[in-house]
Design a protein around this motif. Structure first.
Motif, PDB file in Angstrom:
ATOM      1  N   PRO A  22      40.544  37.393  37.004  1.00 31.51           N
ATOM      2  CA  PRO A  22      39.502  37.995  37.837  1.00 31.51           C
ATOM      3  C   PRO A  22      39.618  37.625  39.309  1.00 31.51           C
ATOM      4  O   PRO A  22      39.382  38.470  40.189  1.00 31.51           O
ATOM      5  CB  PRO A  22      38.194  37.473  37.232  1.00 31.51           C
ATOM      6  CG  PRO A  22      38.575  36.302  36.416  1.00 31.51           C
ATOM      7  CD  PRO A  22      39.959  36.555  35.940  1.00 31.51           C
ATOM      8  N   VAL A  23      39.970  36.374  39.619  1.00 26.08           N
ATOM      9  CA  VAL A  23      40.105  35.969  41.024  1.00 26.08           C
ATOM     10  C   VAL A  23      41.231  36.735  41.691  1.00 26.08           C
ATOM     11  O   VAL A  23      41.103  37.210  42.837  1.00 26.08           O
ATOM     12  CB  VAL A  23      40.343  34.448  41.117  1.00 26.08           C
ATOM     13  CG1 VAL A  23      40.667  34.046  42.544  1.00 26.08           C
ATOM     14  CG2 VAL A  23      39.126  33.688  40.617  1.00 26.08           C
ATOM     15  N   MET A 242      34.440  49.831  45.641  1.00 30.20           N
ATOM     16  CA  MET A 242      35.110  48.644  45.112  1.00 30.20           C
ATOM     17  C   MET A 242      35.768  47.801  46.204  1.00 30.20           C
ATOM     18  O   MET A 242      35.633  46.570  46.207  1.00 30.20           O
ATOM     19  CB  MET A 242      36.143  49.055  44.058  1.00 30.20           C
ATOM     20  CG  MET A 242      35.549  49.359  42.695  1.00 30.20           C
ATOM     21  SD  MET A 242      34.816  47.885  41.962  1.00 30.20           S
ATOM     22  CE  MET A 242      34.345  48.523  40.360  1.00 30.20           C
ATOM     23  N   PRO A 243      36.502  48.401  47.165  1.00 29.73           N
ATOM     24  CA  PRO A 243      37.081  47.573  48.232  1.00 29.73           C
ATOM     25  C   PRO A 243      36.017  46.829  49.026  1.00 29.73           C
ATOM     26  O   PRO A 243      36.204  45.670  49.386  1.00 29.73           O
ATOM     27  CB  PRO A 243      37.834  48.592  49.097  1.00 29.73           C
ATOM     28  CG  PRO A 243      38.123  49.729  48.188  1.00 29.73           C
ATOM     29  CD  PRO A 243      36.960  49.800  47.266  1.00 29.73           C
ATOM     30  N   GLY A 244      34.890  47.502  49.304  1.00 27.44           N
ATOM     31  CA  GLY A 244      33.829  46.828  50.040  1.00 27.44           C
ATOM     32  C   GLY A 244      33.228  45.681  49.253  1.00 27.44           C
ATOM     33  O   GLY A 244      32.952  44.602  49.804  1.00 27.44           O
ATOM     34  N   LEU A 407      37.098  44.671  38.189  1.00 29.90           N
ATOM     35  CA  LEU A 407      38.362  45.097  38.787  1.00 29.90           C
ATOM     36  C   LEU A 407      39.543  44.848  37.858  1.00 29.90           C
ATOM     37  O   LEU A 407      40.503  45.621  37.826  1.00 29.90           O
ATOM     38  CB  LEU A 407      38.585  44.370  40.115  1.00 29.90           C
ATOM     39  CG  LEU A 407      37.599  44.704  41.239  1.00 29.90           C
ATOM     40  CD1 LEU A 407      37.802  43.757  42.418  1.00 29.90           C
ATOM     41  CD2 LEU A 407      37.783  46.153  41.682  1.00 29.90           C
ATOM     42  N   ALA A 408      39.472  43.740  37.102  1.00 30.90           N
ATOM     43  CA  ALA A 408      40.611  43.370  36.263  1.00 30.90           C
ATOM     44  C   ALA A 408      40.705  44.226  35.004  1.00 30.90           C
ATOM     45  O   ALA A 408      41.799  44.670  34.629  1.00 30.90           O
ATOM     46  CB  ALA A 408      40.510  41.886  35.886  1.00 30.90           C
ATOM     47  N   TRP A 409      39.583  44.471  34.348  1.00 32.99           N
ATOM     48  CA  TRP A 409      39.646  45.059  33.011  1.00 32.99           C
ATOM     49  C   TRP A 409      39.235  46.518  32.936  1.00 32.99           C
ATOM     50  O   TRP A 409      39.412  47.135  31.890  1.00 32.99           O
ATOM     51  CB  TRP A 409      38.786  44.233  32.059  1.00 32.99           C
ATOM     52  CG  TRP A 409      39.308  42.834  31.899  1.00 32.99           C
ATOM     53  CD1 TRP A 409      38.749  41.683  32.364  1.00 32.99           C
ATOM     54  CD2 TRP A 409      40.516  42.443  31.254  1.00 32.99           C
ATOM     55  NE1 TRP A 409      39.532  40.595  32.045  1.00 32.99           N
ATOM     56  CE2 TRP A 409      40.626  41.043  31.355  1.00 32.99           C
ATOM     57  CE3 TRP A 409      41.546  43.149  30.592  1.00 32.99           C
ATOM     58  CZ2 TRP A 409      41.691  40.331  30.828  1.00 32.99           C
ATOM     59  CZ3 TRP A 409      42.597  42.433  30.061  1.00 32.99           C
ATOM     60  CH2 TRP A 409      42.666  41.047  30.181  1.00 32.99           C
ATOM     61  N   ASN A 410      38.714  47.064  34.008  1.00 37.30           N
ATOM     62  CA  ASN A 410      38.399  48.493  34.023  1.00 37.30           C
ATOM     63  C   ASN A 410      39.605  49.269  34.542  1.00 37.30           C
ATOM     64  O   ASN A 410      39.552  49.962  35.567  1.00 37.30           O
ATOM     65  CB  ASN A 410      37.163  48.751  34.892  1.00 37.30           C
ATOM     66  CG  ASN A 410      36.667  50.186  34.766  1.00 37.30           C
ATOM     67  OD1 ASN A 410      36.956  50.882  33.798  1.00 37.30           O
ATOM     68  ND2 ASN A 410      35.926  50.633  35.764  1.00 37.30           N
ATOM     69  N   ARG A 411      40.729  49.122  33.854  1.00 39.31           N
ATOM     70  CA  ARG A 411      41.997  49.732  34.261  1.00 39.31           C
ATOM     71  C   ARG A 411      42.568  50.531  33.090  1.00 39.31           C
ATOM     72  O   ARG A 411      42.496  50.097  31.932  1.00 39.31           O
ATOM     73  CB  ARG A 411      43.012  48.661  34.674  1.00 39.31           C
ATOM     74  CG  ARG A 411      42.544  47.780  35.818  1.00 39.31           C
ATOM     75  CD  ARG A 411      42.589  48.494  37.142  1.00 39.31           C
ATOM     76  NE  ARG A 411      42.056  47.672  38.224  1.00 39.31           N
ATOM     77  CZ  ARG A 411      42.019  48.044  39.480  1.00 39.31           C
ATOM     78  NH1 ARG A 411      42.485  49.230  39.823  1.00 39.31           N
ATOM     79  NH2 ARG A 411      41.504  47.255  40.406  1.00 39.31           N
ATOM     80  N   TYR A 419      36.377  45.418  28.521  1.00 38.29           N
ATOM     81  CA  TYR A 419      35.385  46.060  29.378  1.00 38.29           C
ATOM     82  C   TYR A 419      34.520  47.026  28.564  1.00 38.29           C
ATOM     83  O   TYR A 419      34.989  47.715  27.668  1.00 38.29           O
ATOM     84  CB  TYR A 419      36.084  46.820  30.503  1.00 38.29           C
ATOM     85  CG  TYR A 419      35.132  47.367  31.542  1.00 38.29           C
ATOM     86  CD1 TYR A 419      34.512  46.516  32.451  1.00 38.29           C
ATOM     87  CD2 TYR A 419      34.840  48.723  31.590  1.00 38.29           C
ATOM     88  CE1 TYR A 419      33.629  47.013  33.400  1.00 38.29           C
ATOM     89  CE2 TYR A 419      33.957  49.227  32.537  1.00 38.29           C
ATOM     90  CZ  TYR A 419      33.352  48.356  33.431  1.00 38.29           C
ATOM     91  OH  TYR A 419      32.468  48.854  34.359  1.00 38.29           O
ATOM     92  N   ASN A 420      33.244  47.058  28.908  1.00 41.88           N
ATOM     93  CA  ASN A 420      32.255  47.895  28.239  1.00 41.88           C
ATOM     94  C   ASN A 420      31.995  47.465  26.792  1.00 41.88           C
ATOM     95  O   ASN A 420      31.570  48.262  25.956  1.00 41.88           O
ATOM     96  CB  ASN A 420      32.654  49.378  28.279  1.00 41.88           C
ATOM     97  CG  ASN A 420      31.441  50.283  28.250  1.00 41.88           C
ATOM     98  OD1 ASN A 420      30.366  49.906  28.712  1.00 41.88           O
ATOM     99  ND2 ASN A 420      31.593  51.468  27.697  1.00 41.88           N
ATOM    100  N   THR A 421      32.266  46.169  26.511  1.00 40.53           N
ATOM    101  CA  THR A 421      31.920  45.570  25.225  1.00 40.53           C
ATOM    102  C   THR A 421      31.228  44.227  25.512  1.00 40.53           C
ATOM    103  O   THR A 421      31.232  43.740  26.656  1.00 40.53           O
ATOM    104  CB  THR A 421      33.152  45.323  24.340  1.00 40.53           C
ATOM    105  OG1 THR A 421      33.942  44.251  24.903  1.00 40.53           O
ATOM    106  CG2 THR A 421      34.017  46.584  24.241  1.00 40.53           C
TER     107      THR A 421
END
Length: 551
Positions: A22-23, A242-244, A407-411, A419-421
């Motif tokens: 995540p970092v 997301m960038p912001g 950002l990491a897992w919504n790919r 994500y979403n669990t």
């Protein structure tokens, strides 16, 4: 794979999975704003856009004002109280310690909601005293006050322990050599307590700038904006930025790191060794005529920081309606009955929170034990990296961890994603709370000589067997205490739950927050009272276990 490398590889992989991923994605998204499109074009351009945003100075100044205000206010309350507790024979000292521990165990968002019920227009204070403090509450000073009442125990306990350990004895030596009481205090006691003071004020500052619940509850109605609410806004409002959000997250972490650097610079070279190796009895001084004045001061702070928020929560939980006011005719048990209604959401939220908290405690207990063992006992080649990764979450705000996990897992390239669990919540809690067992177990292992494990290895035991049969039983009380603390904190975590909870999954904190938003304040406070009782019970049990380990 060799058995001797299996545990280090497992621990390193777990730390990479829980912390580094995540970092890294937060940093990548902040640097490369078009990362979600699979391109690394226009690096750092998101920061230029962010700095040009008219809202950014407001977010930055609001964050700094809140953090500095809380640090100053906690110093004004925590330093005098801690000094009195550490240097003098305070009546009922253990009782005050227990009472002042309670506010820090409160989730800050819950404290904010309790203060709203007490101080807003037609709130409990106005009903009892006729004083309307609504304008004070919904302002920057009001936010500072609420956060200070929640955070000042950090400074109080740090100062009291530091003063008790060294300040009194050496100040007495100065008095013997002709120094007056105030001269001895400011020339001896205060400098000796400077490292603890600076560290506790740094923690108060970072806790306040990382907080989301208090600014979201109080700041939105007063126009006060901070970085945490700005991050959440960029994730909640369409179009999602997301960038912001990643850029603001990096800036928030940078502020915390700068504060840490300032604290290190202030105390550099000021550590003084005062322990000769022989135990020295600490003899607190009598308060004399000031006894009743000091007791009145402690009582006022306890009433304000503990009594008023707790009373607001429980009175609301037992009130039929808020408009009914304080009266016997308005009392009811209906809100508690609604919690246990099988058709309601409360039992599901409670079960989800307890399950996630238990899972988090087990995961971070195992990973934290292995990380502490590899760093302290084994001292393997990459011990510094493991130590850094395991303690890094202590500097990460919860909202930054939430952004990183999104950002990491919504790919789309992941074949399987949490994500979403409910699994994404488990990852968030594990990342945030990993430092607890690492710190507790590391401290316990440093008290154990290396000869025990070495003797086991000489007699044919493997490293894993030495850990399981020798070290684990010795550090088990500390490990169990840390896991119980993790359980208590995870059961009421808010910001990552709000960001990451999938549809149909609700935790206790989200339930309370949603009930408050929907106007079902009584149901929310009934659930909050149960959460507080559970948290206090678990935390005090953890403290007892830790104290047993010390004897």
């Amino acid at each position: 794979m060799n058995k001797n490398t299996l545990l280090p590889v497992f621990t390193g992989g777990a730390l990479l999975f829980l912390v580094a991923v995540p970092v890294t994605f937060v940093l990548l998204q902040a640097i490369f704003p078009h990362l979600d499109r699979g391109t690394f074009n226009a690096p750092f351009s998101a920061f230029g856009k962010l700095f040009a945003d008219a809202q950014f100075p407001t977010l930055l100044s609001g964050t700094l004002r809140l953090g500095l205000g809380v640090a100053l206010a906690t110093a004004l309350i925590g330093i005098p109280l801690g000094t009195l507790r550490g240097l003098f024979a305070l009546p009922y000292a253990a009782l005050w310690d227990a009472l002042f521990l309670i506010p820090f165990l409160f989730p800050p968002y819950l404290a904010a909601l309790a203060w709203m019920l007490a101080l807003q227009s037609h709130g409990y204070v106005q009903q009892l005293l006729g004083v309307n403090l609504n304008n004070l509450l919904f302002s920057m000073p009001g936010m500072v006050m609420v956060m200070t009442m929640n955070v000042f125990p950090v400074v109080y306990f740090a100062i009291s322990r530091s003063m008790a350990a060294s300040g009194s004895r050496l100040a007495d030596v100065a008095r013997v050599h002709g120094a007056g009481p105030w001269r001895a205090f400011f020339r001896i006691s205060v400098p000796l307590a400077l490292p603890s003071t600076a560290s506790s004020l740094l923690l108060a500052f970072t806790l306040s700038i990382e907080e989301y619940g208090v600014p979201a509850a109080l700041g939105t109605r007063s126009g006060v904006e901070v970085l945490t609410t700005g991050i959440e806004q960029r994730l909640a409002d369409w179009p999602i930025d997301m960038p912001g959000a990643a850029g603001l997250s990096v800036i928030l972490v940078a502020i915390a790191c700068c504060a840490y650097w300032v604290q290190r610079a202030l105390v550099a070279g000021k550590d003084v060794e005062t322990t000769s190796g022989k135990p020295i009895a600490v003899v607190p001084k009598p308060l004399g005529r000031a006894r009743f004045l000091v007791l009145a001061l402690f009582s006022l702070v306890a009433l304000t920081a503990v009594g008023l928020p707790l009373a607001s929560i429980f009175v609301t939980a037992f009130s039929r309606t808020l408009s009914g006011g304080l009266g016997v005719n308005n009392l009811t048990l209906g809100h508690y009955k609604a919690l246990f209604d099988l058709q309601g959401d409360a039992l599901g939220a409670l079960g989800t929170s307890l399950s996630l908290a238990l899972g988090t405690a087990l995961v971070v207990g195992v990973v934290g034990l292995l990380a502490a063992w590899l760093v302290v006992a084994r001292r393997i080649r990459f011990a510094a990296c493991i130590d850094a990764l395991s303690l890094l979450p202590a500097a990460l705000p919860g909202i930054v961890v939430g952004v990183g996990l999104i950002l990491a897992w919504n790919r789309s390239f992941w074949p399987v994603t949490p994500y979403n669990t409910w699994g994404i919540l488990l990852l968030a809690y594990c990342c945030l709370l990993l430092p607890y067992p690492v710190r507790y177990v590391s401290a316990a292992m440093r008290q154990i000589g290396n000869n025990l494990e070495a003797s086991a290895r000489v007699h044919g035991a493997s490293a894993a067997q030495a850990l399981r049969l020798i070290l684990l039983p010795l550090v088990w009380p500390s490990l169990l205490a840390s896991m119980m603390m993790v359980f208590a904190v995870a059961s009421r975590e808010l910001v990552t739950s709000l960001l990451l909870a999938p549809a149909g999954v609700e935790t206790v904190s989200v339930f309370v927050w949603r009930q408050f938003e929907q106007g079902s304040v009584g149901d929310g406070m009934a659930m909050a009272s149960l959460a507080i009782a559970l948290t206090l019970m678990v935390m005090f049990l953890a403290v007892r276990l830790q104290n047993r380990r010390l004897y």
